[in-house]
Design a protein around this motif. Structure first.
Motif, mmCIF file in Angstrom:
data_model
loop_
_atom_site.group_PDB
_atom_site.id
_atom_site.type_symbol
_atom_site.label_atom_id
_atom_site.label_comp_id
_atom_site.label_asym_id
_atom_site.label_seq_id
_atom_site.Cartn_x
_atom_site.Cartn_y
_atom_site.Cartn_z
ATOM 1 N N TRP A 158 -6.754 -2.807 -1.007
ATOM 2 C CA TRP A 158 -6.233 -2.165 0.196
ATOM 3 C C TRP A 158 -7.280 -1.251 0.823
ATOM 4 C CZ3 TRP A 158 -2.106 -3.829 2.608
ATOM 5 C CH2 TRP A 158 -1.075 -4.451 1.897
ATOM 6 N N THR A 159 -7.565 -1.445 2.094
ATOM 7 C CA THR A 159 -8.493 -0.593 2.828
ATOM 8 C C THR A 159 -7.827 -0.126 4.121
ATOM 9 O OG1 THR A 159 -9.519 -2.519 3.867
ATOM 10 C CG2 THR A 159 -10.601 -1.625 1.914
ATOM 11 N N ARG A 160 -8.256 1.028 4.559
ATOM 12 C CA ARG A 160 -7.666 1.669 5.727
ATOM 13 C C ARG A 160 -8.540 1.415 6.947
ATOM 14 N NH1 ARG A 160 -8.513 6.394 8.534
ATOM 15 N NH2 ARG A 160 -6.680 7.454 9.386
ATOM 16 N N THR A 161 -7.917 1.053 8.058
ATOM 17 C CA THR A 161 -8.624 0.857 9.322
ATOM 18 C C THR A 161 -7.987 1.752 10.376
ATOM 19 O OG1 THR A 161 -9.147 -1.453 8.786
ATOM 20 C CG2 THR A 161 -9.290 -0.793 11.099
ATOM 21 N N ARG B 20 0.834 -1.203 0.000
ATOM 22 C CA ARG B 20 0.000 0.000 0.000
ATOM 23 C C ARG B 20 0.865 1.248 0.000
ATOM 24 N NH1 ARG B 20 -1.878 4.111 -0.300
ATOM 25 N NH2 ARG B 20 -3.969 4.900 0.196
ATOM 26 N N HIS B 21 2.051 1.173 0.602
ATOM 27 C CA HIS B 21 2.957 2.311 0.675
ATOM 28 C C HIS B 21 4.365 1.793 0.449
ATOM 29 C CE1 HIS B 21 4.252 6.326 1.914
ATOM 30 N NE2 HIS B 21 5.231 5.734 2.552
ATOM 31 N N CYS C 298 -5.235 -18.481 0.049
ATOM 32 C CA CYS C 298 -5.881 -17.515 0.936
ATOM 33 C C CYS C 298 -4.836 -16.884 1.849
ATOM 34 C CB CYS C 298 -6.964 -18.204 1.761
ATOM 35 S SG CYS C 298 -7.696 -17.134 3.005
ATOM 36 N N VAL C 299 -4.554 -15.589 1.637
ATOM 37 C CA VAL C 299 -3.539 -14.912 2.425
ATOM 38 C C VAL C 299 -4.048 -13.526 2.831
ATOM 39 C CG1 VAL C 299 -1.584 -16.125 1.402
ATOM 40 C CG2 VAL C 299 -2.414 -14.006 0.357
ATOM 41 N N CYS C 300 -3.372 -12.939 3.804
ATOM 42 C CA CYS C 300 -3.713 -11.619 4.322
ATOM 43 C C CYS C 300 -2.483 -10.721 4.253
ATOM 44 C CB CYS C 300 -4.205 -11.728 5.762
ATOM 45 S SG CYS C 300 -4.486 -10.144 6.591
ATOM 46 N N TYR C 301 -2.660 -9.500 3.730
ATOM 47 C CA TYR C 301 -1.589 -8.509 3.667
ATOM 48 C C TYR C 301 -1.844 -7.396 4.686
ATOM 49 C CZ TYR C 301 -0.184 -10.381 -0.934
ATOM 50 O OH TYR C 301 0.252 -11.174 -1.973
ATOM 51 N N ILE C 302 -0.784 -6.882 5.296
ATOM 52 C CA ILE C 302 -0.856 -5.726 6.199
ATOM 53 C C ILE C 302 0.289 -4.779 5.851
ATOM 54 C CG2 ILE C 302 -0.634 -4.944 8.597
ATOM 55 C CD1 ILE C 302 -1.973 -7.509 9.491
ATOM 56 N N ASP C 303 0.013 -3.465 5.899
ATOM 57 C CA ASP C 303 1.032 -2.497 5.542
ATOM 58 C C ASP C 303 0.746 -1.140 6.176
ATOM 59 O OD1 ASP C 303 3.302 -1.473 4.347
ATOM 60 O OD2 ASP C 303 2.438 -1.305 2.329
ATOM 61 N N TYR C 304 1.757 -0.280 6.204
ATOM 62 C CA TYR C 304 1.618 1.148 6.520
ATOM 63 C C TYR C 304 0.970 1.358 7.891
ATOM 64 C CZ TYR C 304 1.400 6.000 4.797
ATOM 65 O OH TYR C 304 1.580 7.345 4.605
#
Length: 285
Positions: free
Chosen positions: A243-246, A167-168, A275-281
């Motif tokens: 990508w969504t912001r929380t 995402r960044h 099936c995977v999960c991404y996390i960023d920023y």
């Protein structure tokens, strides 16, 4: 002959005014303070569903050597500003975003700098939406561009640094294939850039971006006393395929000795191998 002299002087002055006017231009600065994607996140909990960069309340615009312009974002109808009578040529433009801090004073959170070329007799538009965080006023920040050495992961599907999507920047972290399994991710305890306050008149915001290739849930919470006390679960979020912001807000006044935070990821149904999960920023401020 004397009649023509004033006429000639008038024409010379008029031409000079026209030339000077053609050397001046205008600049419209448009800036996005939401830092959210065009599509809203699919959240299971409204706690984090605030579509702003925490309570950003002030923008300061600096154009070349001119005096800074302050824009109150709490009352502004649009996030834009137009400056006129600027000399043509390249000029540096800085936009800074502020929000209230622990002492209830404005603190710099994000900024962006651009060099804009002013054109005489025209209005140039510059977009500002690629914000750089000010780390001196952040409690935590990581976009994984330097790897994942500040993080602990495990369970059946540990996270790893990924270069295929971000995402960044160019890096993020991605879980292993979920397949009805679990995964967790948390930074090393007490790795704050600045000490987390024990009391504050303002809430503290934790922001992160996520996406998944299947239906799964991310549970977010706080670690207390390096895990020696029960964790405090704050919300559960179901990421979309983009990508969504929380954003999660909490008050340190009600909690003691917050040493970190965590992400627990679980697949809610039978899933495929991809099936995977991404996390960023990830940001805390």
């Amino acid at each position: 002959m004397r009649i023509f002299i004033p006429i000639i002087l008038f024409l010379l002055i008029a031409c000079d005014d026209i030339n000077n006017h053609e050397k001046l231009g205008s600049l419209t600065i448009a800036f996005n303070t939401s830092l959210i994607d065009s599509q809203p996140s699919n959240s299971l909990n409204r706690l984090e569903n605030s579509e702003s960069i925490a309570p950003i309340n002030l923008a300061v615009i600096k154009i070349g050597d001119n005096s800074p312009i302050n824009i109150n974002l709490t009352s502004s109808i649009t996030n834009a500003y137009t400056a006129t009578n600027l000399p043509s040529g390249p000029t540096q433009v800085i936009v800074e975003l502020y929000s209230k801090g622990v002492l209830n004073i404005d603190e710099l959170r994000f900024s962006q700098t651009q060099t804009v070329v002013i054109e005489g007799g025209q209005t140039v538009t510059a977009q500002f939406n690629n914000w750089i965080p000010d780390l001196s006023n952040m409690y935590f920040y990581d976009s994984f561009e330097e790897g994942g050495s500040n993080w602990i992961t495990g369970s059946s599907n540990p996270f790893a640094v990924a270069s295929d999507d971000a995402r960044h920047g160019i890096l993020s972290v991605v879980s292993g294939p979920m397949n009805n399994g679990l995964s967790y991710l948390r930074p090393i305890d007490d790795i704050w850039l600045n000490p987390l306050p024990s009391t504050s008149p303002q809430t503290i915001s934790i922001v992160y971006y996520s996406k998944s290739t299947c239906t799964l849930d991310i549970t977010f919470g706080l670690r207390i006393n390096s895990g020696n006390s029960p964790p405090v679960e704050l919300n559960t979020h179901r990421p979309a395929s983009f990508w969504t912001r929380t954003e999660v807000q909490f008050s340190p006044n009600a909690l003691a000795n917050i040493t970190g935070f965590y992400f627990d990821v679980s697949a809610g149904a039978a899933t495929s191998d991809n099936c995977v999960c991404y996390i960023d920023y990830v940001q805390v401020y």
